[in-house]
Write an enzyme that holds these catalytic residues in place. Structure first.
Site, short mmCIF file in Angstrom:
data_model
loop_
_atom_site.label_atom_id
_atom_site.label_comp_id
_atom_site.label_asym_id
_atom_site.label_seq_id
_atom_site.Cartn_x
_atom_site.Cartn_y
_atom_site.Cartn_z
N GLY A 101 27.93 1.37 76.56
CA GLY A 101 27.61 0.33 75.57
C GLY A 101 27.41 0.92 74.19
O GLY A 101 27.32 2.13 74.02
N LYS A 124 28.39 1.49 62.28
CA LYS A 124 28.19 2.59 63.22
C LYS A 124 27.11 3.51 62.64
O LYS A 124 27.24 3.97 61.51
CB LYS A 124 29.51 3.34 63.40
CG LYS A 124 29.51 4.37 64.49
CD LYS A 124 30.95 4.84 64.75
CE LYS A 124 30.99 6.05 65.66
NZ LYS A 124 32.38 6.52 65.87
N ASP A 136 19.48 8.42 69.11
CA ASP A 136 18.66 7.84 68.03
C ASP A 136 19.35 6.67 67.34
O ASP A 136 18.79 6.08 66.41
CB ASP A 136 18.32 8.92 67.00
CG ASP A 136 19.56 9.54 66.37
OD1 ASP A 136 20.69 9.13 66.74
OD2 ASP A 136 19.41 10.44 65.52
N GLY A 137 20.59 6.36 67.76
CA GLY A 137 21.29 5.24 67.15
C GLY A 137 21.84 5.54 65.76
O GLY A 137 22.31 4.64 65.07
N ARG A 187 33.18 0.07 60.30
CA ARG A 187 34.49 0.16 60.97
C ARG A 187 35.08 -1.24 61.11
O ARG A 187 34.38 -2.19 61.45
CB ARG A 187 34.29 0.80 62.34
CG ARG A 187 35.53 0.86 63.18
CD ARG A 187 35.42 1.93 64.24
NE ARG A 187 34.48 1.60 65.30
CZ ARG A 187 34.13 2.46 66.27
NH1 ARG A 187 34.62 3.69 66.27
NH2 ARG A 187 33.30 2.11 67.21
N ARG A 194 37.45 -2.33 75.10
CA ARG A 194 37.96 -1.06 75.61
C ARG A 194 38.34 -1.20 77.07
O ARG A 194 37.92 -2.15 77.74
CB ARG A 194 36.86 0.02 75.52
CG ARG A 194 36.20 0.10 74.18
CD ARG A 194 34.69 0.31 74.28
NE ARG A 194 34.06 0.09 72.98
CZ ARG A 194 33.86 1.04 72.08
NH1 ARG A 194 34.16 2.28 72.37
NH2 ARG A 194 33.33 0.77 70.91
N ASP A 263 36.20 4.70 77.65
CA ASP A 263 35.45 3.87 76.69
C ASP A 263 35.95 4.10 75.27
O ASP A 263 35.51 3.40 74.35
CB ASP A 263 33.93 4.18 76.78
CG ASP A 263 33.62 5.65 76.61
OD1 ASP A 263 34.24 6.48 77.30
OD2 ASP A 263 32.76 5.99 75.78
N ASN A 264 36.84 5.06 75.08
CA ASN A 264 37.41 5.31 73.75
C ASN A 264 38.88 4.92 73.70
O ASN A 264 39.63 5.43 72.87
CB ASN A 264 37.24 6.78 73.37
CG ASN A 264 35.78 7.15 73.14
OD1 ASN A 264 34.95 6.28 72.88
ND2 ASN A 264 35.47 8.42 73.25
N ASP A 273 37.52 5.85 67.66
CA ASP A 273 36.53 6.89 67.89
C ASP A 273 37.00 8.27 67.48
O ASP A 273 37.47 9.07 68.29
CB ASP A 273 36.06 6.88 69.35
CG ASP A 273 34.58 6.51 69.41
OD1 ASP A 273 33.90 6.76 68.42
OD2 ASP A 273 34.14 5.96 70.43
P1 AMP Z 1 31.17 8.57 71.96
O1 AMP Z 1 31.17 9.95 72.48
O2 AMP Z 1 30.96 8.46 70.46
O3 AMP Z 1 32.35 7.78 72.40
O4 AMP Z 1 29.87 7.85 72.57
C1 AMP Z 1 29.64 7.76 73.95
C2 AMP Z 1 28.42 6.92 74.20
O5 AMP Z 1 27.25 7.51 73.64
C3 AMP Z 1 28.48 5.51 73.63
O6 AMP Z 1 27.81 4.65 74.51
C4 AMP Z 1 27.73 5.66 72.33
O7 AMP Z 1 27.22 4.43 71.87
C5 AMP Z 1 26.62 6.62 72.73
N1 AMP Z 1 26.09 7.37 71.58
C6 AMP Z 1 26.71 8.33 70.89
N2 AMP Z 1 25.91 8.81 69.91
C7 AMP Z 1 24.76 8.13 69.97
C8 AMP Z 1 23.53 8.16 69.22
N3 AMP Z 1 23.34 9.01 68.20
N4 AMP Z 1 22.56 7.30 69.58
C9 AMP Z 1 22.73 6.44 70.60
N5 AMP Z 1 23.84 6.38 71.34
C10 AMP Z 1 24.86 7.20 71.04
MG MG Z 2 33.02 5.99 72.00
#
Ligand code: AMP
Ligand code: MG
Length: 507
Positions: A101, A124, A136-137, A187, A194, A263-264, A273
Site C-alpha cells: 500500500g 509522494k 516515516d512516510g 506525480r 498496479r 507493485d511497481n 517508481d
Molecule cells: P518502493 O520500494 O518505493 O516501491 O516501496 C515499497 C513499499 O514501501 C511501498 O508500500 C511504499 O509505500 C513503502 N515505503 C517506501 N518508503 C517508505 C517510507 N519512507 N515510509 C513509508 N513507507 C514507505
Molecule cells: Mg513502489
C-alpha cells in the site's frame, strides 16, 4: 460491467483556475484505500514546477504555480481533493507481501486532461499513512529530484511514463543513513493501479472486489475489452501487450528500472517508481545499478523475462474472473502469458531495427544475425550504448564517420567487418543516406540521463542548495534527439573516476 467511472465529469477547461477533480477511485469500495490527510511540513519551498504538464492537464499554470508550495507539499489541499492512500500487495524480489500500500504517497485526486484522459495527482513523501509500516512516510530531496529528472527524461524519449508536476522542499530533515533535506514529489499518472493491486484482492479471496477493480481498470484503460466475449482475459492480454511494448522501448534506450516488483508495474503500461533505476553507459546485458539487487534479478537483459513473470502474477490474480472452470482459466491465462513474449520479440525487433537503420524487411535471419553481431561488438568492445547508436546515425549518412563509431570500441579495428556487412545491407534500403540518418536520429537519443550527471545535479542540490545543475539537466533532457552544440558534456559517457556503479532506493 459496473459503472465505476462516472461519466459527465467536468473537464479542466470548464473551471480553468482550479483543480477540477473527479475522483473515481475514491468512489470505489472502502477496501480499496484509506482516507488520510497529508501531514503538514515546516517550510515548503517550490523547487520545480512543470508548466507544460500543467497545461497538458488543462490547468492554469500561473494560478497553480502561485499555490504550488502549499498544495504540492500537502500543507493545504486544493478544493475538491479527496486524499487517500491506495491498498496494494506485491511480489518484492520474488517474495509475496500481501499488504503493502501507499506508505508515503497520497492520491489527492483525479483530473480529466486536455485530451479527455483521466490523470491521477499524487503527493509522494507527504507523511505517514496506515500502510507506512515502519517507514516515516517521507522522501528525501535527492530521490525526489531523481524521479523528477528520470520520469521527464523518459517522457521526452517518448516512452510511456508517470510524470513530474512539482517538487517542493519541506524545510524538514529526513533521517536515513544520514540526515537529509526532505521533499515532496507530485506525480501524475494515468492511474496508480498496479499488478499488486489485483494481487491484494486475489490473496484475500475477495472475488467481489477483484471484479470491481478489474471493471474499473477496463473502464479506465482498456474500454475496448468490455465488449470482448471474455473481458478479463482481454484485460490481461491488453496489459501484457502494453508491458511488452514498454520493456522493448526501455531496452532501446538502455534503461534499467531496477525494482521491477509487481507493485511497481502499472496496469496502464506507464513506467513507474524511479528508485534505483539508471540508464546503462557501457553495453552489457548483465548491468545492474541497484544497490539492493544482489542477485541481478532486475539486470538490463533480464527485464523482458521479468516482465513476463509479472504478467504471470497478474494472470494468476485474474484466474477466477477468466473462467469459473479452473483448468480452462489456467489454459487461457497461460496462452496470454506466452503471447507476451511473442509480442515482446516483435516490439524489440521493431525497436532495434529502427535503431540500426533497417526499415525494410530484409531476409529475416541475416538481419537478426547482423544485429546480434552488432550487440556482441559493443559488448566485447565495452562501448557506450547510447553514443554507439548515435554515431551509427552519422555513419549511415557518410562512411567518413565510421572511424568515430569504431573508436568507441576497445579495439576499433574490430568494427570494420561489421560496418562492411551493415553497409551492404543498407544498400538494399530505398531511403537516401540523409533520410536514413534523419530517421535513425529520431530513435537514437543524443542525450540520456547519465548517472554521473544526475548524481552531480543531486549533490549540488542536496549538499549546497544549488539547483542550477538540476534545471540545466532537465533542459537538455527535454529534447534528447536533437544535437545541442554546447552541451556535449551531457552526451559523453563518464570519464574514469566519474562512473557511478550503484544507485540507491528512494526510501
Ligand atoms: P518502493 O520500494 O518505493 O516501491 O516501496 C515499497 C513499499 O514501501 C511501498 O508500500 C511504499 O509505500 C513503502 N515505503 C517506501 N518508503 C517508505 C517510507 N519512507 N515510509 C513509508 N513507507 C514507505
Ligand atoms: Mg513502489
Amino acid at each position: 460491467m459496473d459503472g465505476t467511472i462516472m461519466s459527465g465529469a467536468t473537464t479542466a477547461q470548464d473551471r480553468p483556475g482550479t483543480l477540477p477533480f473527479d475522483n473515481s477511485y475514491a468512489r470505489l469500495p472502502d477496501a480499496f484505500f484509506t482516507a488520510v490527510d497529508p501531514t503538514p511540513v515546516a517550510a515548503p519551498r517550490l523547487i520545480a514546477f512543470n508548466r507544460s504538464l500543467a497545461e497538458e492537464l488543462g490547468l492554469d499554470p500561473e494560478r497553480l504555480e502561485r499555490h504550488a508550495a502549499d498544495w504540492f507539499s500537502g500543507n493545504r489541499l486544493p478544493p475538491g481533493a479527496l486524499p487517500l492512500a491506495m491498498a496494494y500487495a506485491g511480489h518484492q524480489f520474488g517474495q509475496f507481501v500481501p499488504q503493502l500500500g501507499d506508505g508515503r504517497a497520497i492520491l489527492i485526486g483525479e483530473v480529466i486532461d486536455r485530451d479527455g484522459q483521466r490523470r491521477d495527482i499524487q503527493l509522494k513523501g507527504a507523511g505517514p499513512t496506515p500502510y507506512s509500516r515502519r517507514g516515516d512516510g517521507r522522501a528525501a530531496l535527492g530521490p525526489v529530484l531523481r524521479e523528477y529528472i528520470l520520469s521527464e527524461a523518459m517522457h521526452a524519449l517518448r516512452i510511456p511514463s508517470t510524470r513530474a508536476l512539482a517538487a517542493v522542499a519541506t524545510g524538514q530533515p529526513v533521517y536515513r543513513e544520514r540526515t537529509l533535506p526532505g521533499a515532496v514529489f507530485t506525480r501524475v499518472a494515468s492511474s496508480h493501479i498496479r499488478v499488486g493491486t489485483f494481487q491484494f484482492f486475489a490473496a484475500r479471496g475477495d472475488r467481489e472486489n477483484l471484479r470491481v477493480l478489474a471493471d474499473h481498470a477496463i473502464a479506465r484503460h482498456y474500454p475496448e475489452a468490455a465488449g470482448h466475449e471474455r473481458p478479463y482475459l482481454a484485460l490481461l492480454d491488453a496489459v501484457a501487450a502494453r508491458q511488452a511494448a514498454l520493456i522493448a522501448r526501455w531496452l532501446g534506450v538502455g534503461f534499467i528500472h531496477g525494482v521491477m516488483n509487481t507493485d511497481n508495474m502499472t496496469i496502464s503500461g506507464e513506467t513507474i517508481d524511479f528508485g534505483p533505476c539508471a540508464f546503462m553507459d557501457r553495453y552489457d546485458p548483465r548491468t545492474v545499478y541497484s544497490s539492493i539487487d544482489h542477485g541481478g534479478r532486475y539486470a538490463y537483459g533480464n527485464q523482458p523475462m521479468i516482465g513476463q513473470w509479472n504478467v504471470a502474477r497478474l494472470a494468476e490474480a485474474l484466474l477466477p474472473l477468466i473462467d469459473p472452470v479452473e483448468d480452462k482459466a489456467v489454459d487461457l491465462a497461460n496462452a496470454s502469458v506466452a503471447r507476451y513474449m511473442d509480442l515482446f520479440q516483435l516490439r524489440w525487433k521493431e525497436t532495434i531495427h529502427a535503431k540500426t537503420g533497417l526499415s525494410e524487411a530484409g531476409e529475416d535471419e541475416s538481419d537478426q544475425q547482423l544485429i546480434r553481431d552488432l550487440l556482441m561488438l559493443l559488448l566485447d568492445g565495452s562501448a557506450d550504448f547510447t553514443l554507439a547508436f548515435r554515431r551509427l546515425c552519422d555513419a549511415a549518412e557518410d562512411p567518413a564517420a565510421d572511424a568515430a563509431f569504431a573508436e568507441l570500441l576497445q579495439q576499433p579495428e574490430a568494427a570494420r567487418p561489421w560496418l562492411d556487412a551493415w553497409r551492404a545491407r543498407l544498400g538494399r534500403e530505398r531511403a537516401t543516406p540523409a533520410e536514413r540518418a534523419a530517421a535513425m536520429r529520431r530513435v537514437n537519443p543524443a542525450f540520456i540521463a547519465r548517472n554521473h550527471k544526475v548524481e552531480e545535479a543531486l549533490r549540488a542540490a542536496a549538499d549546497h542548495d544549488d539547483f542550477s545543475l538540476f534545471h540545466a539537466l532537465n533542459d537538455v533532457l527535454a529534447r534528447p534527439y536533437d544535437d545541442a552544440p554546447g552541451f556535449s558534456a551531457y552526451a559523453e559517457p563518464p570519464k574514469p573516476g566519474e562512473e557511478i556503479t550503484a544507485t540507491f532506493c528512494g526510501t
